[in-house]
Every structure is written in C-alpha cells, then in structure tokens.
Design a protein around this motif. Structure first.
Motif, mmCIF file in Angstrom:
data_model
loop_
_atom_site.group_PDB
_atom_site.id
_atom_site.type_symbol
_atom_site.label_atom_id
_atom_site.label_comp_id
_atom_site.label_asym_id
_atom_site.label_seq_id
_atom_site.Cartn_x
_atom_site.Cartn_y
_atom_site.Cartn_z
ATOM 1 N N ILE A 199 -4.035 13.325 -0.218
ATOM 2 C CA ILE A 199 -5.142 13.591 0.706
ATOM 3 C C ILE A 199 -6.177 12.466 0.719
ATOM 4 C CG2 ILE A 199 -4.855 16.091 0.696
ATOM 5 C CD1 ILE A 199 -7.179 16.273 -1.287
ATOM 6 N N SER A 200 -5.987 11.474 -0.139
ATOM 7 C CA SER A 200 -6.913 10.345 -0.223
ATOM 8 C C SER A 200 -6.555 9.288 0.805
ATOM 9 C CB SER A 200 -6.850 9.749 -1.633
ATOM 10 O OG SER A 200 -7.535 8.523 -1.676
ATOM 11 N N GLN A 201 -7.533 8.501 1.160
ATOM 12 C CA GLN A 201 -7.298 7.409 2.112
ATOM 13 C C GLN A 201 -7.044 6.076 1.419
ATOM 14 O OE1 GLN A 201 -7.099 7.888 5.448
ATOM 15 N NE2 GLN A 201 -7.424 10.056 5.105
ATOM 16 N N ILE A 202 -7.282 5.985 0.101
ATOM 17 C CA ILE A 202 -7.198 4.688 -0.571
ATOM 18 C C ILE A 202 -6.286 4.703 -1.799
ATOM 19 C CG2 ILE A 202 -9.443 3.846 0.223
ATOM 20 C CD1 ILE A 202 -10.559 4.751 -2.530
ATOM 21 N N SER A 203 -5.371 5.613 -1.855
ATOM 22 C CA SER A 203 -4.481 5.732 -3.005
ATOM 23 C C SER A 203 -3.107 5.174 -2.676
ATOM 24 C CB SER A 203 -4.347 7.201 -3.402
ATOM 25 O OG SER A 203 -5.594 7.707 -3.816
ATOM 26 N N PRO A 204 -2.298 4.921 -3.712
ATOM 27 C CA PRO A 204 -0.940 4.415 -3.470
ATOM 28 C C PRO A 204 -0.034 5.530 -2.954
ATOM 29 C CG PRO A 204 -1.259 4.787 -5.803
ATOM 30 C CD PRO A 204 -2.591 5.055 -5.130
ATOM 31 N N PHE A 205 -0.165 5.828 -1.677
ATOM 32 C CA PHE A 205 0.519 6.954 -1.048
ATOM 33 C C PHE A 205 2.022 6.920 -1.282
ATOM 34 C CE2 PHE A 205 -0.123 10.356 1.906
ATOM 35 C CZ PHE A 205 1.092 10.508 2.543
ATOM 36 N N GLU A 206 2.611 5.743 -1.207
ATOM 37 C CA GLU A 206 4.060 5.616 -1.379
ATOM 38 C C GLU A 206 4.501 5.986 -2.790
ATOM 39 O OE1 GLU A 206 2.094 3.178 -0.268
ATOM 40 O OE2 GLU A 206 2.645 2.943 1.825
ATOM 41 N N ALA A 207 3.584 5.930 -3.741
ATOM 42 C CA ALA A 207 3.920 6.281 -5.131
ATOM 43 C C ALA A 207 4.419 7.718 -5.219
ATOM 44 C CB ALA A 207 2.714 6.087 -6.052
ATOM 45 N N VAL A 208 3.890 8.579 -4.370
ATOM 46 C CA VAL A 208 4.298 9.985 -4.408
ATOM 47 C C VAL A 208 5.767 10.100 -3.995
ATOM 48 C CG1 VAL A 208 3.829 12.336 -3.636
ATOM 49 C CG2 VAL A 208 1.932 10.724 -3.912
ATOM 50 N N ALA A 209 6.116 9.531 -2.859
ATOM 51 C CA ALA A 209 7.507 9.604 -2.399
ATOM 52 C C ALA A 209 8.434 8.915 -3.395
ATOM 53 C CB ALA A 209 7.652 8.979 -1.016
ATOM 54 N N PHE A 210 8.020 7.756 -3.900
ATOM 55 C CA PHE A 210 8.846 7.014 -4.852
ATOM 56 C C PHE A 210 9.134 7.874 -6.086
ATOM 57 C CE2 PHE A 210 9.596 4.184 -8.406
ATOM 58 C CZ PHE A 210 10.481 3.259 -7.879
ATOM 59 N N CYS A 211 8.110 8.492 -6.643
ATOM 60 C CA CYS A 211 8.291 9.316 -7.847
ATOM 61 C C CYS A 211 9.030 10.618 -7.543
ATOM 62 C CB CYS A 211 6.950 9.603 -8.504
ATOM 63 S SG CYS A 211 6.185 8.137 -9.245
ATOM 64 N N MET A 212 8.746 11.220 -6.403
ATOM 65 C CA MET A 212 9.400 12.493 -6.084
ATOM 66 C C MET A 212 10.874 12.313 -5.772
ATOM 67 S SD MET A 212 7.359 14.781 -6.795
ATOM 68 C CE MET A 212 6.417 13.738 -7.891
ATOM 69 N N ARG A 213 11.262 11.112 -5.345
ATOM 70 C CA ARG A 213 12.691 10.853 -5.128
ATOM 71 C C ARG A 213 13.463 11.118 -6.422
ATOM 72 N NH1 ARG A 213 16.720 11.177 -1.687
ATOM 73 N NH2 ARG A 213 18.389 9.721 -2.188
ATOM 74 N N ASP A 214 12.872 10.777 -7.538
ATOM 75 C CA ASP A 214 13.493 10.960 -8.842
ATOM 76 C C ASP A 214 13.152 12.325 -9.444
ATOM 77 O OD1 ASP A 214 14.190 10.700 -11.646
ATOM 78 O OD2 ASP A 214 14.231 8.539 -11.335
ATOM 79 N N LEU A 215 11.888 12.725 -9.380
ATOM 80 C CA LEU A 215 11.426 13.936 -10.071
ATOM 81 C C LEU A 215 11.746 15.234 -9.323
ATOM 82 C CD1 LEU A 215 7.949 12.556 -11.186
ATOM 83 C CD2 LEU A 215 10.020 12.768 -12.588
ATOM 84 N N GLN A 216 11.698 15.195 -7.992
ATOM 85 C CA GLN A 216 12.030 16.362 -7.155
ATOM 86 C C GLN A 216 11.195 17.606 -7.500
ATOM 87 O OE1 GLN A 216 14.807 16.426 -4.600
ATOM 88 N NE2 GLN A 216 14.215 14.287 -4.744
ATOM 89 N N TRP A 217 9.898 17.456 -7.676
ATOM 90 C CA TRP A 217 9.040 18.592 -8.006
ATOM 91 C C TRP A 217 8.765 19.440 -6.762
ATOM 92 C CZ3 TRP A 217 4.902 15.533 -11.239
ATOM 93 C CH2 TRP A 217 5.447 15.209 -12.487
#
Length: 124
Positions: free
Chosen positions: A61-79
């Motif tokens: 929900i932030s405008q200045i965070s590493p947004f892609e980090a979420v998709a990158f990590c969730m690809r592996d973690l699948q939470w």
C-alpha cells in the motif's frame, strides 16, 4: 522477545531500503541480489512470518517501497495471507496500483510471466 522482534523487523526494513537503492542503481549490488537477500532473510527467520506479512502489506500500500519484492518473495513462499490481502485491495476505481497488485497474484500461478526477469527463477 520484543527487542529481538524489533531487531528482525529493523533488519528486514534495511534490506528493503537496500532493494530500493539497488533498483535506482545507487548501489553496486544488483536489484535481483537485493531481493534474494530479503527472501533468504525471511527463510532464516520463520518464527517472524506474521511480522513479515504485516510488512509486505505495508509495502503493497506504500508508494515508495520495493513493490516487486513482494511478488519476488511470494513466488517462492506462496503465503495465502498476501493473496487474500491483494484481492481485498484490488479496486481500479480507488487505487491506480491495481495492475501492480494483480502482478503480485501472478507470482502464485504455475507460470509466472515475470520469472524471466530473474536468474533465480530461471534456474528453478
């Protein structure tokens, strides 16, 4: 436990700051490597899953965070908690980032269109 929890979250936040700087090519570390550091850190601290989930929600929900980090990590973690959050937040009438949120959901699918952007997922 409180101080340790705060230390873990502070370290996570620092890794995210590094990812933002790496994305902007302000550091010698590659963006992908900075994302891998975040993923590895999470895997090293499984007892802090809820704190990481809360941080990922803030990133989404932030405008200045590493947004892609979420998709990158969730690809592996699948939470599933992140999937549920993203679906709740997707409203194109209220949030212009809905398309970016939708891209996070694709990380959960068998074929991830963004996988070719990262060496880590090309060799898996």
């Amino acid at each position: 436990m409180g101080a340790k929890k705060n230390d873990i979250i502070s370290q996570f936040d620092l890794l995210c700051d590094v990812a933002v700087a790496a994305f902007g090519e302000e550091l010698k570390i590659s963006y992908e490597m900075s994302l891998l550091h975040i993923l590895d850190f999470i895997k090293q601290h499984p007892g802090h899953k809820q704190e990481f989930i809360n941080r990922f929600k803030q990133i989404l929900i932030s405008q200045i965070s590493p947004f892609e980090a979420v998709a990158f990590c969730m690809r592996d973690l699948q939470w599933p908690e992140i999937t549920e959050f993203v679906i709740l937040k997707m409203n194109p009438l209220e949030d212009p980032r809905t398309e970016a949120l939708r891209s996070t959901l694709t990380a959960y699918e068998e074929f991830w269109p963004d996988a070719d952007l990262y060496t880590y997922y090309n060799i898996k």
